[in-house]
Design an enzyme around this catalytic site. Structure first.
Site: not given
Ligand code: NAP
Length: 292
Positions: A54, A98, A121
């Protein structure tokens, strides 16, 4: 019949180029580069790889990235304090925690601590709640299902009234995928580990999304002639006969399913590249929401 390959790699490249061009436009207009902050707790090797990917993608597209790593035994307060700091930082437009987090942490509370305008997200309970409600729209949609929807549209899928089957009901893929399909007026069946007659249900699908996490579980006789199949699964299978000692595959037995499906996405080279492209698109969108 030989299915059309839904080339996620090529489609993701288009998305990334569009994002890169828009980022360059913003910067040329004197706006700051969009910034993505990643929060990694612990040192899970797979998570480290994802976070690294990323970060590199942000650089390629002209965006800023800020990596934060906390020790595996970080407390709930420490993780939430970092999220609060990033919420208040104007150079950070998107915050990605994450997952999975270590077991001692309350994942829902951490996700809830993220400012919803930075929830790139799309896992904040408000964003997921809006996705589940008629007439409401989330600010961000989870990247993997968002990528699947983008691929379906590119493949020319007619979603309205279609019989869609989602194999898997996880928070990050199956469930938001099903909600997105319902929003597009598909008739959706969600299958999981307790579903009976799985094969028969899948074989009725016009649109089949495989997010089950079982290598090549979806075979030719699970797929209706002409169906559109999206393979979300990613698996690394040890194989001493391969040069690398392993090969990558998905939840779908691609070669045999391609004999009956109308279109099918491969894995690798399908949903994987789309997920990261959609994350970059969401980060740009976060900057637009916050600054325009
Ligand atoms: P997950 O959390 O393990 O969920 C798997 C789902 O499949 C669960 O709902 C489970 O049912 C169901 N399931 C498992 N075994 C089954 C069986 N034998 N029959 C019927 N249903 C079964 O996995 P996930 O995070 O959604 O990921 C799914 C796959 O997608 C994995 O291969 C993962 O690596 C891949 N993935 C790829 C990307 C990408 O960007 N390419 C992103 C995320 C995930 P229950 O709910 O009843 O347990």
């Amino acid at each position: 019949m030989t299915a059309t390959k839904i080339d996620g790699k090529a489609i993701a490249k288009e998305v990334r180029e569009e994002v890169k061009a828009k980022v360059a436009e913003r910067v040329a207009a004197g706006k700051p580069k969009p910034g993505l902050a990643t929060v990694l707790v612990g040192s899970d090797p797979a998570s480290e790889v994802y976070v690294g990917m990323k970060k590199r993608m942000c650089e390629r597209l002209g965006m800023e990235s800020f990596s934060h790593t906390l020790p595996a035994d970080a407390s709930q307060e420490e993780v939430e304090a970092l999220v609060s700091k990033l919420n208040a930082d104007p150079t950070v437009n998107g915050i990605l925690v994450q997952l999975p987090l270590p077991d001692h942490l309350d994942e829902e509370k951490v996700l809830q601590a993220i400012d919803i305008t930075k929830d790139i997200d799309g896992f904040h309970p408000i964003n997921i709640g809006r996705l589940a409600q008629k007439g409401r729209e989330p600010l961000f949609v989870p990247c993997t299902p968002d990528g699947c929807m983008y691929m379906l549209n590119k493949a020319g899928a007619k979603l309205e009234g279609a019989n869609a089957v989602v194999l898997g009901r996880s928070n990050i893929v199956g469930m938001p995928m099903a909600l997105l399909l319902v929003k597009q007026n598909a008739t959706v069946t969600i299958c999981h580990s307790r579903t009976k007659n799985l094969k028969e249900i899948c074989a009725e699908a016009d649109i089949l999304i495989a997010a089950v996490g079982r290598p090549e579980m979806v075979k030719k006789d699970w797929v209706k002639k002409g169906a559109i199949v999206i393979d979300v699964g990613t698996h690394r299978i040890d194989d001493a006969t391969k040069e690398k000692g392993y090969y990558l595959t998905g939840d779908v037995a691609y070669d045999e399913v391609a004999e009956v499906a109308g279109a099918v996405s491969p894995s690798p080279g399908g949903v994987g590249p789309m997920t990261i492209a959609m994350l970059m698109r969401n980060t740009l969108r976060a900057a637009e929401i916050q600054q325009d």
